[in-house]
Design an enzyme around this catalytic site. Sequence first.
Site, PDB file in Angstrom:
ATOM      1  N   LEU A  96       0.861  -1.181   0.000  1.00 38.46           N
ATOM      2  CA  LEU A  96       0.000   0.000   0.000  1.00 38.46           C
ATOM      3  C   LEU A  96       0.894   1.227   0.000  1.00 38.46           C
ATOM      4  CD1 LEU A  96      -2.863  -0.683   2.603  1.00 38.46           C
ATOM      5  CD2 LEU A  96      -3.086  -0.473   0.135  1.00 38.46           C
ATOM      6  N   ASP A  97       0.614   2.195  -0.867  1.00 38.41           N
ATOM      7  CA  ASP A  97       1.372   3.440  -0.878  1.00 38.41           C
ATOM      8  C   ASP A  97       1.271   4.121   0.484  1.00 38.41           C
ATOM      9  OD1 ASP A  97       2.067   3.051  -3.518  1.00 38.41           O
ATOM     10  OD2 ASP A  97       0.452   4.290  -4.320  1.00 38.41           O
ATOM     11  N   PRO A  98       2.271   4.922   0.854  1.00 36.09           N
ATOM     12  CA  PRO A  98       2.255   5.564   2.176  1.00 36.09           C
ATOM     13  C   PRO A  98       0.984   6.340   2.489  1.00 36.09           C
ATOM     14  CG  PRO A  98       4.409   5.811   1.175  1.00 36.09           C
ATOM     15  CD  PRO A  98       3.528   5.185   0.131  1.00 36.09           C
ATOM     16  N   GLU A  99       0.415   7.036   1.496  1.00 33.85           N
ATOM     17  CA  GLU A  99      -0.758   7.868   1.770  1.00 33.85           C
ATOM     18  C   GLU A  99      -2.081   7.127   1.570  1.00 33.85           C
ATOM     19  OE1 GLU A  99      -0.510  10.656   3.356  1.00 33.85           O
ATOM     20  OE2 GLU A  99       1.656  10.352   3.281  1.00 33.85           O
ATOM     21  N   VAL A 100      -1.994   5.819   1.364  1.00 35.33           N
ATOM     22  CA  VAL A 100      -3.200   4.982   1.282  1.00 35.33           C
ATOM     23  C   VAL A 100      -3.322   4.210   2.591  1.00 35.33           C
ATOM     24  CG1 VAL A 100      -4.352   3.100   0.061  1.00 35.33           C
ATOM     25  CG2 VAL A 100      -2.969   4.768  -1.213  1.00 35.33           C
TER      26      VAL A 100
END
Length: 302
Positions: free
Chosen positions: A39-43
Amino acid sequence: MEPTGIVVLDKPKGWTSHDCVHQMRKWFQTRKVGHTGTLDPEVDGVLPICIGKATKVVKYMSDYDKTYIGEVTFGVATTTEDAHGEVVEEKRVNKPFTRTEIEALLQAFIGKIEQTPPYYSAVKVNGKRLYEYARAGIEVERPTRTVEIKALTLTEITTAKPGCFSFAFSVTCTKGTYIRTLAVDIGKKAGYPAHMSKLTRTASGPFTQADAIPLSAFAEMSLDERLNKLRPLDTALQHFPRVTADKELEKRIRNGAVLEKSASFGDGRFLFYNEQGDCLALYQAHPTKAGLIKPETLFCHV
């Protein structure tokens, strides 16, 4: 005894998937930890993490379908295809879209589609990740991939800043789908630059947000409490049929025996359990010997 099982984590924004793995290694006091889909950091949202010998099932969990809720914004495109990149294109949206118009746009993306991964992604080209080329300002040809959008629905029209138009959506898709790119492609079809302005993963295979434990809650637990939150590794293998082995067959399975195929086993891969309900092994058809089956993964000593 080494801790073994699956943590269904509710990953917070601002943490990388690797950050979460690193933290679990410290909390469970083992190096054997692996996650099952970045998961991307901002997700934020559902991130199953395998602990100890449960890392044997990571390869089967990576193929799970994923479900997300998010938001698309028309009117602005960014370098990263999300809300955190630099703005590279703007076009004012003077007239809001209707629900009917958005639903028609989304319908066009249901099924198998071709995607080109974003430059800011971990896809490798010639041994280097795309984000490394992007940071160096180097353009390379990005490989396209076929993914499947199994469900895509409009949930609501949301409030956008002046000159933009935003809506919330829910999507279920196969592994490797870039939701950022999906948002951009929906915008292109509508005639506008676009980006993904919000995203939360709500399900990964059988694991849902209702199952997930916030990282902050884990931080407050003792080791015993964390161990009690571990799910058995076979909860990740519910998509395989199961067969119960009697005691004699169990002995052979524990030794990794090649077995004669039975009609009750079916044609695909399946799990053997013993009479006590313990998961013993995942078996498959023998690749070179017709009529025989062999162990693909043994779980007997877990």
